[in-house]
Design a protein around this motif. Structure first.
Motif, PDB file in Angstrom:
ATOM      1  N   THR A  19     -22.330  14.348 -10.179  1.00  0.00           N
ATOM      2  CA  THR A  19     -22.553  13.725 -11.492  1.00  0.00           C
ATOM      3  C   THR A  19     -22.873  12.246 -11.343  1.00  0.00           C
ATOM      4  OG1 THR A  19     -20.999  15.296 -12.492  1.00  0.00           O
ATOM      5  CG2 THR A  19     -21.537  13.337 -13.773  1.00  0.00           C
ATOM      6  N   GLU A  20     -22.139  11.567 -10.437  1.00  0.00           N
ATOM      7  CA  GLU A  20     -22.376  10.135 -10.209  1.00  0.00           C
ATOM      8  C   GLU A  20     -23.776   9.895  -9.644  1.00  0.00           C
ATOM      9  OE1 GLU A  20     -19.132   9.107  -7.659  1.00  0.00           O
ATOM     10  OE2 GLU A  20     -17.676   9.040  -9.303  1.00  0.00           O
ATOM     11  N   ARG A  21     -24.187  10.764  -8.690  1.00  0.00           N
ATOM     12  CA  ARG A  21     -25.534  10.617  -8.103  1.00  0.00           C
ATOM     13  C   ARG A  21     -26.616  10.833  -9.155  1.00  0.00           C
ATOM     14  NH1 ARG A  21     -23.213  12.787  -3.308  1.00  0.00           N
ATOM     15  NH2 ARG A  21     -23.522  14.913  -4.031  1.00  0.00           N
ATOM     16  N   GLN A  22     -26.411  11.826 -10.040  1.00  0.00           N
ATOM     17  CA  GLN A  22     -27.394  12.093 -11.104  1.00  0.00           C
ATOM     18  C   GLN A  22     -27.501  10.898 -12.050  1.00  0.00           C
ATOM     19  OE1 GLN A  22     -25.934  15.721 -12.804  1.00  0.00           O
ATOM     20  NE2 GLN A  22     -26.507  16.952 -11.036  1.00  0.00           N
ATOM     21  N   ARG A  23     -26.343  10.289 -12.354  1.00  0.00           N
ATOM     22  CA  ARG A  23     -26.349   9.119 -13.241  1.00  0.00           C
ATOM     23  C   ARG A  23     -27.096   7.953 -12.589  1.00  0.00           C
ATOM     24  NH1 ARG A  23     -21.251   8.616 -13.964  1.00  0.00           N
ATOM     25  NH2 ARG A  23     -20.874   6.896 -12.517  1.00  0.00           N
ATOM     26  N   GLU A  24     -26.845   7.748 -11.284  1.00  0.00           N
ATOM     27  CA  GLU A  24     -27.534   6.673 -10.554  1.00  0.00           C
ATOM     28  C   GLU A  24     -29.042   6.899 -10.558  1.00  0.00           C
ATOM     29  OE1 GLU A  24     -25.853   6.434  -6.648  1.00  0.00           O
ATOM     30  OE2 GLU A  24     -23.934   5.682  -7.391  1.00  0.00           O
ATOM     31  N   ARG A  25     -29.457   8.174 -10.350  1.00  0.00           N
ATOM     32  CA  ARG A  25     -30.893   8.468 -10.348  1.00  0.00           C
ATOM     33  C   ARG A  25     -31.523   8.177 -11.707  1.00  0.00           C
ATOM     34  NH1 ARG A  25     -29.743  12.809  -6.676  1.00  0.00           N
ATOM     35  NH2 ARG A  25     -29.495  14.277  -8.381  1.00  0.00           N
ATOM     36  N   ARG A  26     -30.798   8.567 -12.769  1.00  0.00           N
ATOM     37  CA  ARG A  26     -31.312   8.307 -14.113  1.00  0.00           C
ATOM     38  C   ARG A  26     -31.470   6.809 -14.351  1.00  0.00           C
ATOM     39  NH1 ARG A  26     -27.746  12.397 -15.850  1.00  0.00           N
ATOM     40  NH2 ARG A  26     -26.275  10.818 -16.591  1.00  0.00           N
ATOM     41  N   GLU A  27     -30.449   6.047 -13.921  1.00  0.00           N
ATOM     42  CA  GLU A  27     -30.500   4.586 -14.107  1.00  0.00           C
ATOM     43  C   GLU A  27     -31.630   3.958 -13.312  1.00  0.00           C
ATOM     44  OE1 GLU A  27     -26.562   3.430 -13.002  1.00  0.00           O
ATOM     45  OE2 GLU A  27     -25.674   4.061 -14.902  1.00  0.00           O
TER      46      GLU A  27
ATOM     47  N   ASP B  42     -18.301  14.296   7.128  1.00  0.00           N
ATOM     48  CA  ASP B  42     -18.114  13.244   6.109  1.00  0.00           C
ATOM     49  C   ASP B  42     -18.821  11.961   6.521  1.00  0.00           C
ATOM     50  OD1 ASP B  42     -16.649  14.915   4.528  1.00  0.00           O
ATOM     51  OD2 ASP B  42     -14.685  14.117   5.091  1.00  0.00           O
ATOM     52  N   GLU B  43     -18.735  11.627   7.822  1.00  0.00           N
ATOM     53  CA  GLU B  43     -19.375  10.418   8.335  1.00  0.00           C
ATOM     54  C   GLU B  43     -20.899  10.528   8.234  1.00  0.00           C
ATOM     55  OE1 GLU B  43     -20.013   6.688  10.049  1.00  0.00           O
ATOM     56  OE2 GLU B  43     -18.262   7.589   9.078  1.00  0.00           O
ATOM     57  N   GLN B  44     -21.426  11.718   8.601  1.00  0.00           N
ATOM     58  CA  GLN B  44     -22.871  11.934   8.513  1.00  0.00           C
ATOM     59  C   GLN B  44     -23.341  11.841   7.055  1.00  0.00           C
ATOM     60  OE1 GLN B  44     -23.236  15.744  10.382  1.00  0.00           O
ATOM     61  NE2 GLN B  44     -23.412  14.913  12.450  1.00  0.00           N
ATOM     62  N   LYS B  45     -22.534  12.434   6.170  1.00  0.00           N
ATOM     63  CA  LYS B  45     -22.880  12.398   4.743  1.00  0.00           C
ATOM     64  C   LYS B  45     -22.860  10.960   4.226  1.00  0.00           C
ATOM     65  CE  LYS B  45     -21.640  14.571   0.354  1.00  0.00           C
ATOM     66  NZ  LYS B  45     -20.686  15.443  -0.350  1.00  0.00           N
ATOM     67  N   ARG B  46     -21.838  10.178   4.649  1.00  0.00           N
ATOM     68  CA  ARG B  46     -21.740   8.785   4.216  1.00  0.00           C
ATOM     69  C   ARG B  46     -22.951   7.989   4.688  1.00  0.00           C
ATOM     70  NH1 ARG B  46     -20.632   4.145   6.075  1.00  0.00           N
ATOM     71  NH2 ARG B  46     -20.090   4.873   8.155  1.00  0.00           N
ATOM     72  N   ARG B  47     -23.357   8.235   5.949  1.00  0.00           N
ATOM     73  CA  ARG B  47     -24.525   7.525   6.481  1.00  0.00           C
ATOM     74  C   ARG B  47     -25.786   7.873   5.694  1.00  0.00           C
ATOM     75  NH1 ARG B  47     -23.568   8.520  12.902  1.00  0.00           N
ATOM     76  NH2 ARG B  47     -21.879   7.035  13.212  1.00  0.00           N
ATOM     77  N   ARG B  48     -25.938   9.178   5.389  1.00  0.00           N
ATOM     78  CA  ARG B  48     -27.105   9.614   4.602  1.00  0.00           C
ATOM     79  C   ARG B  48     -27.110   8.920   3.234  1.00  0.00           C
ATOM     80  NH1 ARG B  48     -26.034  14.809   6.538  1.00  0.00           N
ATOM     81  NH2 ARG B  48     -25.035  15.374   4.569  1.00  0.00           N
TER      82      ARG B  48
ATOM     83  N   GLN C  23     -29.848   6.413   1.754  1.00  0.00           N
ATOM     84  CA  GLN C  23     -30.516   6.694   0.481  1.00  0.00           C
ATOM     85  C   GLN C  23     -30.380   5.512  -0.477  1.00  0.00           C
ATOM     86  OE1 GLN C  23     -28.644  10.344  -0.697  1.00  0.00           O
ATOM     87  NE2 GLN C  23     -30.064  11.644   0.441  1.00  0.00           N
ATOM     88  N   LYS C  24     -29.167   4.923  -0.494  1.00  0.00           N
ATOM     89  CA  LYS C  24     -28.928   3.769  -1.371  1.00  0.00           C
ATOM     90  C   LYS C  24     -29.796   2.584  -0.939  1.00  0.00           C
ATOM     91  CE  LYS C  24     -25.233   0.851  -3.196  1.00  0.00           C
ATOM     92  NZ  LYS C  24     -23.801   0.486  -3.112  1.00  0.00           N
ATOM     93  N   ARG C  25     -29.866   2.350   0.395  1.00  0.00           N
ATOM     94  CA  ARG C  25     -30.675   1.237   0.908  1.00  0.00           C
ATOM     95  C   ARG C  25     -32.141   1.419   0.538  1.00  0.00           C
ATOM     96  NH1 ARG C  25     -34.191   0.062   4.467  1.00  0.00           N
ATOM     97  NH2 ARG C  25     -34.294   2.160   5.334  1.00  0.00           N
ATOM     98  N   ARG C  26     -32.641   2.663   0.729  1.00  0.00           N
ATOM     99  CA  ARG C  26     -34.046   2.932   0.432  1.00  0.00           C
ATOM    100  C   ARG C  26     -34.317   2.823  -1.073  1.00  0.00           C
ATOM    101  NH1 ARG C  26     -35.595   8.289   3.712  1.00  0.00           N
ATOM    102  NH2 ARG C  26     -37.571   7.944   2.660  1.00  0.00           N
ATOM    103  N   ARG C  27     -33.331   3.237  -1.877  1.00  0.00           N
ATOM    104  CA  ARG C  27     -33.480   3.144  -3.328  1.00  0.00           C
ATOM    105  C   ARG C  27     -33.582   1.679  -3.753  1.00  0.00           C
ATOM    106  NH1 ARG C  27     -35.396   5.193  -7.900  1.00  0.00           N
ATOM    107  NH2 ARG C  27     -34.146   4.677  -9.707  1.00  0.00           N
ATOM    108  N   GLU C  28     -32.692   0.839  -3.191  1.00  0.00           N
ATOM    109  CA  GLU C  28     -32.708  -0.597  -3.528  1.00  0.00           C
ATOM    110  C   GLU C  28     -34.032  -1.226  -3.085  1.00  0.00           C
ATOM    111  OE1 GLU C  28     -29.194  -2.013  -1.612  1.00  0.00           O
ATOM    112  OE2 GLU C  28     -27.867  -1.341  -3.247  1.00  0.00           O
TER     113      GLU C  28
END
Length: 203
Positions: A195-203, A8-14, A18-23
């Motif tokens: 679903t949330e990740r897909q919505r974020e990608r679309r946005e 879970d921790e590794q997934k959270r870091r990933r 990903q969010k940082r790189r997206r921003e």
């Protein structure tokens, strides 16, 4: 439990990375748009970026964005060259398309091919990579099938591209809370996060 917490921790870091790189990408894209550079700079060549850097030093916001773009373009070019070289090697043992779509027959051949060519050769390394990809794809398919079976028990069915109604979203949240800490609860949570990740990608 420790393994699950670690995963879970590794997934959270990933996800944070990903969010940082997206921003960062969106900020860079806006900087490029302000300079009338379309498509977030994706259509530029490394040479084009180098020319722009002559007028925009790396210690400026736009210059730093251009450096990141240049590094990304160079990395893409390197990967393309590596994949082309690998595809040529794999073709020599009758594995087409760089191993992108392995037939069941070729999957069955992989263990013997790995044994024949060893892991310390370029061909062996390519075979090892596609073997790992094949194993990962099989594991993902198995996990998807198990998740679908768990979801079906609570009458949740996944349909690609289908928008959920507000009532269905609420129903799934209620089910997720009711089954928290169980395999069904975990399956519902993973679908919600997908679903949330897909919505974020679309946005």
């Amino acid at each position: 439990e420790q393994k699950r917490r670690r995963e879970d921790e590794q997934k959270r870091r990933r996800e944070d990375e990903q969010k940082r790189r997206r921003e960062e990408y969106l900020q860079d894209k806006q900087l490029f748009a302000d300079q009338r550079i379309p498509h977030g700079g994706a259509k530029l060549s490394v040479e084009n970026v180098q020319e722009l850097l002559q007028n925009h030093p790396a210690n400026t916001d736009l210059g730093a964005a251009l450096v990141r773009l240049r590094d990304a373009l160079e990395a893409v070019a390197r990967r393309q060259e590596e994949r082309a070289a690998e595809a040529s090697l794999l073709e020599s043992v009758s594995i087409p398309d760089g191993g992108a779509k392995l037939s069941p027959a070729n999957v069955a051949r992989l263990p013997q091919l790995l044994q024949d060519h060893g892991s310390d050769t370029a061909l062996g390394a390519a075979l090892r990579r596609i073997s790992m990809n094949a194993a990962e794809a099989a594991a993902k398919a198995e996990a998807r099938a198990k998740r679908a079976e768990l979801l079906a028990r609570v009458n949740v069915h996944l349909v690609a591209g289908k928008r959920l109604s507000a009532d269905e979203v609420q129903r799934r949240l209620v089910l997720e809370n009711r089954h928290a800490g169980t395999e069904i609860g975990d399956a519902l949570a993973s679908v919600r996060k997908d679903t949330e990740r897909q919505r974020e990608r679309r946005e």
